[in-house]
Enzyme design. Sequence first.
Site, PDB file in Angstrom:
ATOM      1  CB  SER A  58      54.164  62.170  56.005  1.00 58.17           C
ATOM      2  OG  SER A  58      55.445  61.457  56.447  1.00 58.17           O
ATOM      3  CE  LYS A 114      57.950  62.234  53.239  1.00 56.20           C
ATOM      4  NZ  LYS A 114      56.769  62.028  53.759  1.00 56.20           N
TER       5      LYS A 114
END
Length: 366
Positions: A261, A306
């Site tokens: 990611s 996140k």
Amino acid sequence: MRDRQPAPQPDPSPFDDAPVAVAPISRRTVTLGVSLLATAVLAAVALVVPTPYAMRSPGPTEDTLQRNLIQIEGARTYESTGELRLTTVSVLGGPGYPMLSGQVIQGWLDPKRSVLPVEAIFPEATTQEQQKELSQAEMVSSQESATAAALTEIGYDVPAVLDVAGTEPGSGAEGKLSEGDVIVEFQGEPVGTYADLIDGLAETNPGDDVTLGVQRGKRAMDVDITTSGNGERAVLGVFIDPRYDFPVDVSIEIENIGGPSAGTMFALGIIDKLTAEDEANGKVIAGTGTMSPEGTVGPIGGIEQKLYGAVRDGAKWFLAPADNCAQVVGNVPAGLNVVKVSTLAEARDAVEQIGRDEGSDLPTCS
């Protein structure tokens, strides 16, 4: 001599010798007390019972522009004043390390965390060690794809050998291409880079027949394949494992972080270091997303956590994959501006506009 008199004693209480009356304890009271004690014991035990859940929490972030994270040789590099922070997720629980009930309850009560069944995060029948090895392999592949995409974005040719790693079941390539084949031509034109293949497919409609020049061992052959695709983009149904010959030596050193990611932020960091423009220009920009060799930003898991990690570490802007917008809406912390991006070119343009204080009109997930 006067006789010593005994010290006066207090008058005896009229109740000193009286029997003490004790109210009888009813059976109901005893039952209630035992029940409360049993409930307290069971509740305490329940808090330490293993559960089939895992929890995501905001993980650390890393600035891809810091001095030693991305190292480049063979080309001139430039200093940067901003920060491009990759974001991560910390996971508690999983194969061999079950979460306790008390931890699950804490996770449910904390909006920055999410509690999910273990199988929603970890593939079934995998050990913690196997998951770690897979995560590290994904990180290495992510770094290579990010490097290829970044160098291509700023004008480099990135030679590659396109090895076939397999075919998608039900696709036109199934049964026609095999693992170990090498794609060397597309519609009669040489394929020397990953971009060559993607550019050829860009001129093809889903359902069209195409001819691939393939090297199978020592044998050269042509293979006809019917493409597929749900939209305007045609796909071959082939899994490709490129072997790159990078014109610039890029190495990425990062510890205790795995998975694919960080690809988008790696690519942006490489571009920033190799271009004279100070793209971020003092701004703290965080983000996430996988990165394909042709520059497509892909979705990731745990974006809610996140977002919180980015704010915690000082980011005012966040680049989110367009395919993650459903998870972004309603979960943006105060003070954070989220920009949706689908390609590396869009992400690069967003960073430049933010650096010029012109980010107010960038597309969002709302």
